[in-house]
Design a protein around this motif. Structure first.
Motif, PDB file in Angstrom:
ATOM      1  N   LEU A  15     -31.039 119.702 -29.245  1.00  0.00           N
ATOM      2  CA  LEU A  15     -30.216 118.493 -29.289  1.00  0.00           C
ATOM      3  C   LEU A  15     -31.009 117.329 -29.870  1.00  0.00           C
ATOM      4  O   LEU A  15     -30.543 116.637 -30.774  1.00  0.00           O
ATOM      5  CB  LEU A  15     -29.716 118.145 -27.879  1.00  0.00           C
ATOM      6  N   ALA A  16     -32.220 117.131 -29.381  1.00  0.00           N
ATOM      7  CA  ALA A  16     -33.046 116.001 -29.833  1.00  0.00           C
ATOM      8  C   ALA A  16     -33.308 116.052 -31.328  1.00  0.00           C
ATOM      9  O   ALA A  16     -33.338 115.006 -31.988  1.00  0.00           O
ATOM     10  CB  ALA A  16     -34.362 115.980 -29.058  1.00  0.00           C
ATOM     11  N   ARG A  17     -33.494 117.255 -31.880  1.00  0.00           N
ATOM     12  CA  ARG A  17     -33.734 117.382 -33.322  1.00  0.00           C
ATOM     13  C   ARG A  17     -32.546 116.914 -34.139  1.00  0.00           C
ATOM     14  O   ARG A  17     -32.686 116.544 -35.310  1.00  0.00           O
ATOM     15  CB  ARG A  17     -34.071 118.833 -33.680  1.00  0.00           C
ATOM     16  N   ARG A  18     -31.370 116.907 -33.543  1.00  0.00           N
ATOM     17  CA  ARG A  18     -30.152 116.529 -34.244  1.00  0.00           C
ATOM     18  C   ARG A  18     -29.778 115.056 -34.046  1.00  0.00           C
ATOM     19  O   ARG A  18     -28.785 114.599 -34.589  1.00  0.00           O
ATOM     20  CB  ARG A  18     -28.998 117.412 -33.778  1.00  0.00           C
ATOM     21  N   LEU A  19     -30.558 114.352 -33.246  1.00  0.00           N
ATOM     22  CA  LEU A  19     -30.255 112.951 -32.947  1.00  0.00           C
ATOM     23  C   LEU A  19     -31.071 112.020 -33.825  1.00  0.00           C
ATOM     24  O   LEU A  19     -32.146 112.376 -34.297  1.00  0.00           O
ATOM     25  CB  LEU A  19     -30.569 112.657 -31.474  1.00  0.00           C
ATOM     26  N   ASP A  20     -30.571 110.805 -33.987  1.00  0.00           N
ATOM     27  CA  ASP A  20     -31.329 109.795 -34.722  1.00  0.00           C
ATOM     28  C   ASP A  20     -31.857 108.709 -33.788  1.00  0.00           C
ATOM     29  O   ASP A  20     -32.184 107.604 -34.217  1.00  0.00           O
ATOM     30  CB  ASP A  20     -30.497 109.198 -35.854  1.00  0.00           C
ATOM     31  N   VAL A  21     -31.926 109.034 -32.492  1.00  0.00           N
ATOM     32  CA  VAL A  21     -32.499 108.136 -31.481  1.00  0.00           C
ATOM     33  C   VAL A  21     -33.520 108.933 -30.673  1.00  0.00           C
ATOM     34  O   VAL A  21     -33.437 110.158 -30.594  1.00  0.00           O
ATOM     35  CB  VAL A  21     -31.413 107.541 -30.561  1.00  0.00           C
ATOM     36  N   PRO A  22     -34.502 108.251 -30.056  1.00  0.00           N
ATOM     37  CA  PRO A  22     -35.489 108.954 -29.235  1.00  0.00           C
ATOM     38  C   PRO A  22     -34.834 109.641 -28.039  1.00  0.00           C
ATOM     39  O   PRO A  22     -33.825 109.170 -27.513  1.00  0.00           O
ATOM     40  CB  PRO A  22     -36.422 107.841 -28.760  1.00  0.00           C
ATOM     41  N   ALA A  23     -35.434 110.754 -27.601  1.00  0.00           N
ATOM     42  CA  ALA A  23     -34.898 111.501 -26.468  1.00  0.00           C
ATOM     43  C   ALA A  23     -36.026 112.035 -25.598  1.00  0.00           C
ATOM     44  O   ALA A  23     -37.116 112.333 -26.083  1.00  0.00           O
ATOM     45  CB  ALA A  23     -34.037 112.655 -26.965  1.00  0.00           C
ATOM     46  N   VAL A  24     -35.731 112.124 -24.320  1.00  0.00           N
ATOM     47  CA  VAL A  24     -36.606 112.781 -23.357  1.00  0.00           C
ATOM     48  C   VAL A  24     -35.765 113.783 -22.592  1.00  0.00           C
ATOM     49  O   VAL A  24     -34.540 113.683 -22.548  1.00  0.00           O
ATOM     50  CB  VAL A  24     -37.282 111.782 -22.372  1.00  0.00           C
ATOM     51  N   ALA A  25     -36.430 114.773 -21.990  1.00  0.00           N
ATOM     52  CA  ALA A  25     -35.708 115.782 -21.217  1.00  0.00           C
ATOM     53  C   ALA A  25     -36.543 116.195 -20.032  1.00  0.00           C
ATOM     54  O   ALA A  25     -37.770 116.048 -20.029  1.00  0.00           O
ATOM     55  CB  ALA A  25     -35.394 116.998 -22.089  1.00  0.00           C
ATOM     56  N   GLY A  26     -35.875 116.731 -19.067  1.00  0.00           N
ATOM     57  CA  GLY A  26     -36.566 117.236 -17.898  1.00  0.00           C
ATOM     58  C   GLY A  26     -35.652 117.272 -16.708  1.00  0.00           C
ATOM     59  O   GLY A  26     -34.444 117.442 -16.837  1.00  0.00           O
ATOM     60  N   SER A  27     -36.256 117.090 -15.542  1.00  0.00           N
ATOM     61  CA  SER A  27     -35.524 117.141 -14.288  1.00  0.00           C
ATOM     62  C   SER A  27     -35.905 115.927 -13.457  1.00  0.00           C
ATOM     63  O   SER A  27     -37.051 115.808 -13.027  1.00  0.00           O
ATOM     64  CB  SER A  27     -35.870 118.426 -13.533  1.00  0.00           C
ATOM     65  N   LEU A  28     -34.960 115.036 -13.247  1.00  0.00           N
ATOM     66  CA  LEU A  28     -35.233 113.878 -12.405  1.00  0.00           C
ATOM     67  C   LEU A  28     -35.495 114.331 -10.975  1.00  0.00           C
ATOM     68  O   LEU A  28     -36.325 113.759 -10.282  1.00  0.00           O
ATOM     69  CB  LEU A  28     -34.074 112.889 -12.461  1.00  0.00           C
ATOM     70  N   ARG A  29     -34.803 115.383 -10.544  1.00  0.00           N
ATOM     71  CA  ARG A  29     -34.996 115.912  -9.196  1.00  0.00           C
ATOM     72  C   ARG A  29     -36.438 116.382  -9.003  1.00  0.00           C
ATOM     73  O   ARG A  29     -37.051 116.153  -7.967  1.00  0.00           O
ATOM     74  CB  ARG A  29     -34.037 117.063  -8.931  1.00  0.00           C
ATOM     75  N   ALA A  30     -36.984 117.043 -10.012  1.00  0.00           N
ATOM     76  CA  ALA A  30     -38.354 117.559  -9.927  1.00  0.00           C
ATOM     77  C   ALA A  30     -39.391 116.510 -10.343  1.00  0.00           C
ATOM     78  O   ALA A  30     -40.581 116.758 -10.233  1.00  0.00           O
ATOM     79  CB  ALA A  30     -38.498 118.804 -10.801  1.00  0.00           C
ATOM     80  N   GLY A  31     -38.925 115.364 -10.867  1.00  0.00           N
ATOM     81  CA  GLY A  31     -39.849 114.315 -11.286  1.00  0.00           C
ATOM     82  C   GLY A  31     -40.640 114.685 -12.529  1.00  0.00           C
ATOM     83  O   GLY A  31     -41.786 114.300 -12.689  1.00  0.00           O
ATOM     84  N   ARG A  32     -40.003 115.423 -13.440  1.00  0.00           N
ATOM     85  CA  ARG A  32     -40.691 115.896 -14.645  1.00  0.00           C
ATOM     86  C   ARG A  32     -39.870 115.501 -15.885  1.00  0.00           C
ATOM     87  O   ARG A  32     -38.685 115.818 -15.977  1.00  0.00           O
ATOM     88  CB  ARG A  32     -40.836 117.415 -14.578  1.00  0.00           C
ATOM     89  N   LEU A  33     -40.498 114.796 -16.807  1.00  0.00           N
ATOM     90  CA  LEU A  33     -39.867 114.440 -18.074  1.00  0.00           C
ATOM     91  C   LEU A  33     -40.800 114.770 -19.220  1.00  0.00           C
ATOM     92  O   LEU A  33     -42.016 114.621 -19.104  1.00  0.00           O
ATOM     93  CB  LEU A  33     -39.530 112.950 -18.130  1.00  0.00           C
ATOM     94  N   VAL A  34     -40.216 115.204 -20.332  1.00  0.00           N
ATOM     95  CA  VAL A  34     -40.969 115.565 -21.531  1.00  0.00           C
ATOM     96  C   VAL A  34     -40.387 114.751 -22.687  1.00  0.00           C
ATOM     97  O   VAL A  34     -39.166 114.725 -22.870  1.00  0.00           O
ATOM     98  CB  VAL A  34     -40.825 117.071 -21.843  1.00  0.00           C
ATOM     99  N   GLU A  35     -41.239 114.104 -23.449  1.00  0.00           N
ATOM    100  CA  GLU A  35     -40.781 113.377 -24.625  1.00  0.00           C
ATOM    101  C   GLU A  35     -40.421 114.378 -25.717  1.00  0.00           C
ATOM    102  O   GLU A  35     -41.175 115.322 -25.981  1.00  0.00           O
ATOM    103  CB  GLU A  35     -41.863 112.426 -25.117  1.00  0.00           C
ATOM    104  N   LEU A  36     -39.269 114.183 -26.336  1.00  0.00           N
ATOM    105  CA  LEU A  36     -38.808 115.069 -27.401  1.00  0.00           C
ATOM    106  C   LEU A  36     -38.818 114.305 -28.714  1.00  0.00           C
ATOM    107  O   LEU A  36     -38.927 113.087 -28.735  1.00  0.00           O
ATOM    108  CB  LEU A  36     -37.390 115.564 -27.102  1.00  0.00           C
ATOM    109  N   CYS A  37     -38.631 115.010 -29.816  1.00  0.00           N
ATOM    110  CA  CYS A  37     -38.539 114.338 -31.107  1.00  0.00           C
ATOM    111  C   CYS A  37     -37.213 113.593 -31.161  1.00  0.00           C
ATOM    112  O   CYS A  37     -36.314 113.826 -30.371  1.00  0.00           O
ATOM    113  CB  CYS A  37     -38.657 115.332 -32.249  1.00  0.00           C
ATOM    114  N   GLY A  38     -37.061 112.755 -32.136  1.00  0.00           N
ATOM    115  CA  GLY A  38     -35.814 112.035 -32.275  1.00  0.00           C
ATOM    116  C   GLY A  38     -36.005 110.744 -32.996  1.00  0.00           C
ATOM    117  O   GLY A  38     -37.052 110.254 -33.232  1.00  0.00           O
TER     118      GLY A  38
END
Length: 119
Positions: free
Chosen positions: A96-119
């Protein structure tokens, strides 16, 4: 915050969301648990989602369709893909992030884990 009736994906009505004047950022939250499910089961306002993505309610909510909706709405300055609790869902979030023209992050708020993605 903008309600989606507990569903992981949403297509906004033309009058929403209400963004206060002077706002410089809007963060769109996408639920990764919607990937791979039929649009009619995963999206709030599935008819609007299909109109924006050019798909049918029975089509699978794939990252490319979600990206079409995000682009068509033009609401987000950033995207947060939540519920990416597995390697497979994280991979779909990256797609999804590769197809966006805005920055994106992904992960699990419940687990407290986020990863910066391309975008």
């Amino acid at each position: 915050a903008d309600g989606s009736r507990g569903l992981p994906l949403k297509a906004h009505a033309p009058w929403e969301p209400v963004v206060p004047a002077g706002s410089s950022q809007t963060i769109l939250v996408v639920g990764a648990s919607g990937f791979g499910r039929p649009v009619r089961e995963a999206a709030h306002r599935p008819e609007r989602f299909c109109e924006l993505a050019g798909c049918a309610p029975g089509d699978v909510a794939a990252p490319e369709l979600v990206a079409c909706v995000i682009a068509a709405e033009g609401l987000a300055t950033r995207v947060l893909v939540n519920q990416a609790d597995t390697d497979e869902l994280l991979a779909r979030a990256r797609e999804l992030a590769r197809r966006l023209d805005v920055p994106a992050v992904a992960g699990s708020l419940r687990a407290g884990r986020l990863v910066e993605l391309c975008g």
